[in-house]
Design a protein around this motif. Structure first.
Motif, PDB file in Angstrom:
ATOM      1  N   ILE A 106      57.405 -16.153 -30.673  1.00 39.84           N
ATOM      2  CA  ILE A 106      57.334 -15.798 -32.090  1.00 39.84           C
ATOM      3  C   ILE A 106      57.827 -17.002 -32.870  1.00 39.84           C
ATOM      4  O   ILE A 106      58.817 -17.641 -32.477  1.00 39.84           O
ATOM      5  CB  ILE A 106      58.183 -14.549 -32.396  1.00 39.84           C
ATOM      6  N   VAL A 107      57.153 -17.355 -33.942  1.00 42.95           N
ATOM      7  CA  VAL A 107      57.540 -18.537 -34.732  1.00 42.95           C
ATOM      8  C   VAL A 107      57.873 -18.124 -36.157  1.00 42.95           C
ATOM      9  O   VAL A 107      57.514 -17.028 -36.608  1.00 42.95           O
ATOM     10  CB  VAL A 107      56.406 -19.592 -34.740  1.00 42.95           C
ATOM     11  N   ASN A 108      58.571 -19.011 -36.872  1.00 44.20           N
ATOM     12  CA  ASN A 108      58.860 -18.711 -38.274  1.00 44.20           C
ATOM     13  C   ASN A 108      57.736 -19.230 -39.168  1.00 44.20           C
ATOM     14  O   ASN A 108      56.807 -19.914 -38.721  1.00 44.20           O
ATOM     15  CB  ASN A 108      60.227 -19.263 -38.689  1.00 44.20           C
ATOM     16  N   GLN A 109      57.823 -18.908 -40.452  1.00 45.19           N
ATOM     17  CA  GLN A 109      56.736 -19.233 -41.378  1.00 45.19           C
ATOM     18  C   GLN A 109      56.585 -20.736 -41.562  1.00 45.19           C
ATOM     19  O   GLN A 109      55.462 -21.247 -41.714  1.00 45.19           O
ATOM     20  CB  GLN A 109      56.984 -18.552 -42.725  1.00 45.19           C
ATOM     21  N   VAL A 110      57.690 -21.474 -41.556  1.00 44.42           N
ATOM     22  CA  VAL A 110      57.614 -22.929 -41.678  1.00 44.42           C
ATOM     23  C   VAL A 110      56.821 -23.523 -40.520  1.00 44.42           C
ATOM     24  O   VAL A 110      55.985 -24.414 -40.711  1.00 44.42           O
ATOM     25  CB  VAL A 110      59.031 -23.547 -41.749  1.00 44.42           C
ATOM     26  N   PHE A 111      57.054 -23.029 -39.321  1.00 40.51           N
ATOM     27  CA  PHE A 111      56.304 -23.483 -38.143  1.00 40.51           C
ATOM     28  C   PHE A 111      54.811 -23.227 -38.347  1.00 40.51           C
ATOM     29  O   PHE A 111      53.978 -24.112 -38.126  1.00 40.51           O
ATOM     30  CB  PHE A 111      56.808 -22.732 -36.910  1.00 40.51           C
ATOM     31  N   ALA A 112      54.472 -22.012 -38.787  1.00 39.50           N
ATOM     32  CA  ALA A 112      53.064 -21.644 -38.966  1.00 39.50           C
ATOM     33  C   ALA A 112      52.379 -22.520 -40.006  1.00 39.50           C
ATOM     34  O   ALA A 112      51.258 -23.003 -39.808  1.00 39.50           O
ATOM     35  CB  ALA A 112      52.969 -20.174 -39.360  1.00 39.50           C
ATOM     36  N   ASN A 113      53.068 -22.763 -41.123  1.00 38.40           N
ATOM     37  CA  ASN A 113      52.460 -23.539 -42.211  1.00 38.40           C
ATOM     38  C   ASN A 113      52.367 -25.027 -41.884  1.00 38.40           C
ATOM     39  O   ASN A 113      51.449 -25.711 -42.333  1.00 38.40           O
ATOM     40  CB  ASN A 113      53.246 -23.342 -43.503  1.00 38.40           C
TER      41      ASN A 113
ATOM     42  N   ASP B 140      45.575 -23.080 -41.697  1.00 35.58           N
ATOM     43  CA  ASP B 140      45.388 -21.795 -42.371  1.00 35.58           C
ATOM     44  C   ASP B 140      46.650 -20.941 -42.337  1.00 35.58           C
ATOM     45  O   ASP B 140      46.653 -19.807 -42.804  1.00 35.58           O
ATOM     46  CB  ASP B 140      44.224 -21.023 -41.741  1.00 35.58           C
ATOM     47  N   GLY B 141      47.734 -21.474 -41.753  1.00 35.15           N
ATOM     48  CA  GLY B 141      48.989 -20.739 -41.698  1.00 35.15           C
ATOM     49  C   GLY B 141      48.967 -19.579 -40.721  1.00 35.15           C
ATOM     50  O   GLY B 141      49.873 -18.739 -40.744  1.00 35.15           O
ATOM     51  N   ASN B 142      47.949 -19.507 -39.871  1.00 31.68           N
ATOM     52  CA  ASN B 142      47.832 -18.395 -38.932  1.00 31.68           C
ATOM     53  C   ASN B 142      47.896 -18.912 -37.492  1.00 31.68           C
ATOM     54  O   ASN B 142      46.897 -19.385 -36.942  1.00 31.68           O
ATOM     55  CB  ASN B 142      46.519 -17.637 -39.146  1.00 31.68           C
TER      56      ASN B 142
ATOM     57  N   LYS C  78      51.908 -27.874 -14.420  1.00 33.58           N
ATOM     58  CA  LYS C  78      50.533 -27.490 -14.103  1.00 33.58           C
ATOM     59  C   LYS C  78      50.010 -26.379 -15.022  1.00 33.58           C
ATOM     60  O   LYS C  78      48.811 -26.143 -15.109  1.00 33.58           O
ATOM     61  CB  LYS C  78      50.424 -27.053 -12.649  1.00 33.58           C
ATOM     62  N   GLU C  79      50.955 -25.678 -15.735  1.00 30.72           N
ATOM     63  CA  GLU C  79      50.528 -24.571 -16.591  1.00 30.72           C
ATOM     64  C   GLU C  79      50.024 -25.041 -17.949  1.00 30.72           C
ATOM     65  O   GLU C  79      49.336 -24.307 -18.653  1.00 30.72           O
ATOM     66  CB  GLU C  79      51.690 -23.587 -16.799  1.00 30.72           C
ATOM     67  N   GLY C  80      50.379 -26.249 -18.345  1.00 35.64           N
ATOM     68  CA  GLY C  80      49.966 -26.757 -19.654  1.00 35.64           C
ATOM     69  C   GLY C  80      50.603 -25.959 -20.776  1.00 35.64           C
ATOM     70  O   GLY C  80      51.783 -25.618 -20.736  1.00 35.64           O
ATOM     71  N   LEU C  81      49.786 -25.643 -21.801  1.00 32.12           N
ATOM     72  CA  LEU C  81      50.284 -24.837 -22.927  1.00 32.12           C
ATOM     73  C   LEU C  81      50.175 -23.365 -22.537  1.00 32.12           C
ATOM     74  O   LEU C  81      49.186 -22.691 -22.801  1.00 32.12           O
ATOM     75  CB  LEU C  81      49.460 -25.133 -24.181  1.00 32.12           C
ATOM     76  N   CYS C  82      51.247 -22.864 -21.943  1.00 26.50           N
ATOM     77  CA  CYS C  82      51.174 -21.547 -21.302  1.00 26.50           C
ATOM     78  C   CYS C  82      51.672 -20.396 -22.165  1.00 26.50           C
ATOM     79  O   CYS C  82      51.503 -19.238 -21.805  1.00 26.50           O
ATOM     80  CB  CYS C  82      51.978 -21.562 -20.002  1.00 26.50           C
ATOM     81  N   ARG C  83      52.304 -20.697 -23.302  1.00 26.36           N
ATOM     82  CA  ARG C  83      52.972 -19.641 -24.072  1.00 26.36           C
ATOM     83  C   ARG C  83      52.161 -19.310 -25.323  1.00 26.36           C
ATOM     84  O   ARG C  83      51.860 -20.179 -26.136  1.00 26.36           O
ATOM     85  CB  ARG C  83      54.386 -20.097 -24.427  1.00 26.36           C
ATOM     86  N   THR C  84      51.838 -18.043 -25.518  1.00 24.73           N
ATOM     87  CA  THR C  84      50.997 -17.598 -26.627  1.00 24.73           C
ATOM     88  C   THR C  84      51.844 -17.075 -27.780  1.00 24.73           C
ATOM     89  O   THR C  84      52.786 -16.283 -27.569  1.00 24.73           O
ATOM     90  CB  THR C  84      50.038 -16.484 -26.162  1.00 24.73           C
ATOM     91  N   ILE C  85      51.505 -17.488 -28.990  1.00 20.25           N
ATOM     92  CA  ILE C  85      52.222 -17.022 -30.182  1.00 20.25           C
ATOM     93  C   ILE C  85      51.706 -15.633 -30.540  1.00 20.25           C
ATOM     94  O   ILE C  85      50.508 -15.434 -30.761  1.00 20.25           O
ATOM     95  CB  ILE C  85      52.019 -17.996 -31.353  1.00 20.25           C
ATOM     96  N   VAL C  86      52.636 -14.651 -30.611  1.00 21.53           N
ATOM     97  CA  VAL C  86      52.235 -13.264 -30.880  1.00 21.53           C
ATOM     98  C   VAL C  86      52.765 -12.740 -32.214  1.00 21.53           C
ATOM     99  O   VAL C  86      52.416 -11.628 -32.617  1.00 21.53           O
ATOM    100  CB  VAL C  86      52.712 -12.332 -29.745  1.00 21.53           C
ATOM    101  N   GLY C  87      53.604 -13.512 -32.902  1.00 22.22           N
ATOM    102  CA  GLY C  87      54.159 -13.025 -34.161  1.00 22.22           C
ATOM    103  C   GLY C  87      54.682 -14.151 -35.035  1.00 22.22           C
ATOM    104  O   GLY C  87      55.002 -15.245 -34.551  1.00 22.22           O
ATOM    105  N   VAL C  88      54.743 -13.857 -36.322  1.00 24.31           N
ATOM    106  CA  VAL C  88      55.323 -14.772 -37.312  1.00 24.31           C
ATOM    107  C   VAL C  88      56.374 -14.004 -38.097  1.00 24.31           C
ATOM    108  O   VAL C  88      56.090 -12.906 -38.611  1.00 24.31           O
ATOM    109  CB  VAL C  88      54.255 -15.335 -38.273  1.00 24.31           C
TER     110      VAL C  88
END
Length: 799
Positions: A561-568, A573-575, A588-598
């Motif tokens: 989960i990230v904050n609004q500053v991170f998203a912007n 598009d801020g999303n 070996k996993e690369g970018l393995c973590r998915t953002i699920v909330g702001v």
């Protein structure tokens, strides 16, 4: 002695003048002595170490994108190869669990190299320091304790040496006791060996961040030492498989570095009370002028019967110096109370190796300063009236005529310019106080991003010697959260790995989907490990997506989960929902973590710092031994502290909690320095306002008295009250305008020194300038109204 006896009799015959003059100087000298006590404690006292002028601090040069500290491998290279230092030492600080006798507690400690004590040149009161062989990995566990710890825990038992302390469930043998006066690198009860491992510092996955102090050789220079350390650090960074990160460093006198955080603030305060002192001198000088005018016939008689000018000057200066010394003696009492007041305003624990602002003492420097200030003050405010009065016009004085030289009203008079000086000084202080008040109000109005009301916070640090496995840590905190949530009055409970408003526990550079690597030139991202109910407990709003739940366990999909500053900042598009980041991923996993909330932004570094990008990970996917428990309650949170402590002990009888505070208290501590400065400047400004108002009111009122006969004639001939008011205010407003113009000009020059102390306002804030100016116009108008109440019949009989 004859002059002194005459002076005392003369002052006692005029108790009103004497009391006002002494009280004015008592207050001014009192506040000056109080602040000088702080200046003395912070800036003038030498470090309590051997040859302190040779001691230096080696610290990293602050940089938004630089490495956050000095690496242990850098220190080891300097220690081994430097030619400019007699010795070098490294240190850091942390907290540790103390168990054994009584209830377990968490105490602060310093981790130091064995060379620290010899570098500083100090001696223990009992026992010895660490031996070099005890400062190595795998060596016997030894500890040095403070004299205060010895007193509290062992009652100064002489058998303290070879006693055993249990720290993080490991036994440590006490080998030495440090004296009360030793406070390096801060207020600590115990010192442990750092035991750096040279191989791991260079070739391991992690290395330790340290602070460094050194003792220069007699012929070494700061510049030469700094250049040498930079070269050695660069060489050391090339020892590993790939270049190691390093911090650029600066070498500076240790005393200078230790007081750097408060030096400018202390000097600004000293400047402010210096203005109060000048204002008091001008005020008393104005009183002396009035008194001299009243005594012009007496002085003329003395001159007529043969008194020489230097004798008259000596007599008048004796009066002023006696008033100054008396005011200074009483000012010392004000200083005693003032230092206690300063101590109450300063946050607890505000101490370093140099000063302890919670315990300011008056020493010989303070008494010498007060004596010198008292005598100098008496000479300054008494000299001008004495020089003027010692050359009387004998004919006019003996006829009892009124001299217009000293007492005329307006910009052409001596007393008029004294009032202008008072107003100018008062304006400067009022403007400074006004700016700080507005700044503090702006500070309180900041949106913190969370709800600080009714939240209990406490730190819990599980020792790795006991909680070695992540599953143990998970089980402890899961059990604790469940127990706390079931307590009466608890609305919700959550936790995070760092403490609010105290910086991030972890910062990292990480890959972000759509952002080109590398990102090392950008500021690092703050990382928080949180429980599922953390956002609800803190009152942080969910802006999009979801928070954490049972899906986000150790075996679930890796999420963030990230904050609004991170998203912007990182997404046009801020999303960021559905986008991926690389923190906590295997290579070996690369970018393995998915953002699920702001979620909304919160102030984490400090109240005044800009909000930075922040990423929250579920605790189950990033388990940490040290966490801050947050508990939202329906009533006073502190009433729940004992119950929370009991629940922790029910899970682990050797596990303490510490740093128990409400979230509101943490916010108050964050603004404590700003609040203290505002209170002090406001007090100084109110004193300046009173002195300036008295001076302004006094000269305008005296003008009315001087011109009573003239006013009576004008009113008898039909002049209206408005005409008379305008006549008096003409000169009064000229004084006010001149004082304000000079004061504002001085403020524009001086308030720039407040820039670092202000938030949300500029040193040239127009609203503050206008309000302060209006205050003095009102004072002049009120004093002038006296003229409109003159009765013509009485006025025509005046004199």
């Amino acid at each position: 002695m004859r002059d002194l006896r005459l002076t005392i009799r003369s002052l006692l015959r005029h108790p009103g003048f004497t009391a006002v003059a002494i009280i004015t100087l008592m207050l001014a000298i009192g506040v000056n002595t109080t602040i000088f006590s702080v200046v003395n404690a912070v800036l003038l006292k030498a470090l309590p170490f051997r040859d302190p002028e040779q001691l230096v601090s080696v610290h990293r040069i602050p940089s938004a994108t630089g490495f956050p500290g000095i690496a242990g491998y850098q220190y080891l290279a300097w220690k081994e190869k430097s030619a400019n230092f007699e010795d070098l030492a490294a240190f850091s600080d942390d907290n540790i669990n103390l168990t054994g006798d009584g209830e377990p507690e968490r105490i602060p400690y310093a981790q130091v190299t064995a060379s620290l004590f010899t570098t500083l040149g100090v001696q223990p009161v009992r026992g010895r320091f660490f031996l070099p062989e005890e400062d190595k990995p795998g060596a016997t566990n030894v500890v040095v304790v403070s004299e205060g710890f010895w007193q509290r825990r062992y009652g100064r038992d002489e058998k303290i040496l070879q006693q055993t302390l249990t720290l993080d469930n490991k036994p440590y043998t006490i080998v030495g006791v440090m004296p009360h006066s030793f406070r390096f690198p801060g207020e600590f009860d115990i010192w442990l060996p750092m035991a750096l491992d040279p191989y791991k510092e260079v070739h391991g996955d992690f290395f330790k961040l340290v602070e460094v102090v050194g003792r220069l050789k007699p012929n070494a220079t700061l510049a030469g030492a700094q250049t040498e350390l930079g070269v050695l650090a660069q060489q050391a960074s090339q020892q590993g498989k790939e270049p190691l990160p390093m911090a650029a460093v600066e070498v500076a006198p240790l005393h200078q570095q230790l007081v750097a955080g408060v030096r400018s603030t202390v000097l600004v305060l000293w400047g402010a009370v210096g203005l109060v002192m000048l204002l008091a001198c001008v005020n008393v000088a104005s009183l002396m002028v009035s008194r001299t005018f009243a005594r012009q016939r007496e002085i003329a008689v003395r001159a007529a019967v043969g008194a020489r000018r230097w004798q008259l000057i000596r007599q008048l200066l004796t009066e002023s110096v006696l008033i100054g010394v008396t005011g200074g003696a009483l000012g010392l009492l004000i200083a005693v109370w003032g230092t206690r007041g300063i101590a109450s305003l300063v946050p607890k624990g505000f101490a370093t190796s140099v000063y302890d602002l919670n315990n300011i003492r008056l020493d010989w420097r303070v008494f010498a300063f007060t004596l010198a200030l008292s005598v100098l003050t008496g000479i300054v405010f008494g000299l001008a009236p004495a020089l003027t009065a010692s050359k009387p016009d004998l004919i006019q004085a003996l006829r009892n005529s009124r001299s217009q030289g000293l007492m005329s009203f307006g910009l052409r008079s001596f007393r008029g310019w004294l009032v202008v000086s008072e107003l100018a000084l008062a304006v400067v202080l009022l403007l400074a106080a006004g700016l700080l008040v507005r700044s503090f109000n702006k500070l309180l109005a900041i949106d913190l991003g969370f709800n600080k009301e009714n939240v209990l916070t406490t730190r819990i640090n599980l020792p790795r010697s006991v909680y070695r496995e992540d599953t143990q840590t998970q089980a402890f905190y899961d059990d604790l959260l469940q127990r706390v949530k079931s307590l009466p009055g608890v609305q919700s409970a959550g936790m995070i790995n760092h403490t609010p408003l105290s910086g991030f526990g972890i910062i990292a550079f990480t890959g972000i989907e759509g952002q080109p690597p590398p990102r090392e030139k950008e500021p690092p991202i703050g990382i928080g490990s949180v429980s599922s109910d953390y956002f609800q407990t803190m009152g942080i709003p969910l802006l999009s997506g979801r928070t954490y739940d049972a899906r986000d366990g150790a075996d679930g999909q890796k999420v963030a989960i990230v904050n609004q500053v991170f998203a912007n900042r990182y997404f046009a598009d801020g999303n960021p929902l559905g986008k991926r980041v690389g923190f906590g991923c295997k290579e070996k996993e690369g970018l393995c973590r998915t953002i699920v909330g702001v979620v909304g932004n919160i102030r984490q570094e400090s109240i005044t710092d800009e909000v930075t990008p922040e990423m929250y990970l579920p605790f189950a996917q990033m388990r940490m031994n040290g966490m801050t428990l947050m508990v939202r309650t329906s009533s006073d949170p502190l009433n729940l502290a004992r119950a929370v402590r009991s629940e922790v002990l029910a899970i682990d009888k050797n596990q303490p909690i510490h740093d128990v505070k409400t979230l509101g208290q943490r916010v108050d501590e964050a603004v404590a320095v700003s609040r203290s400065l505002m209170v002090l400047f406001t007090a100084f400004a109110l004193l300046a306002l009173v002195l300036g108002a008295v001076g302004m009111y006094g000269i305008v009122s005296y003008s009315v008295t001087q011109r009573t006969h003239e006013i009576g004639i004008r009113m008898a001939l039909g002049a209206r009250a408005g005409n008379v008011l305008g006549l008096i205010m003409k000169n009064g407003l000229a004084l006010v305008l001149t004082g304000i113009v000079i004061g504002v000009g001085g403020a524009l020059l001086l308030t720039r020194f407040l820039t670092t102390l202000l938030f949300g306002v500029t040193p040239t804030d127009a609203r503050t300038f206008v309000v302060v100016s209006l205050i003095f116009f009102v004072i002049a108008a009120v004093a002038s109204l006296r003229a409109t109440r003159v009765e013509p019949v009485i006025a025509l009989r005046y004199e």
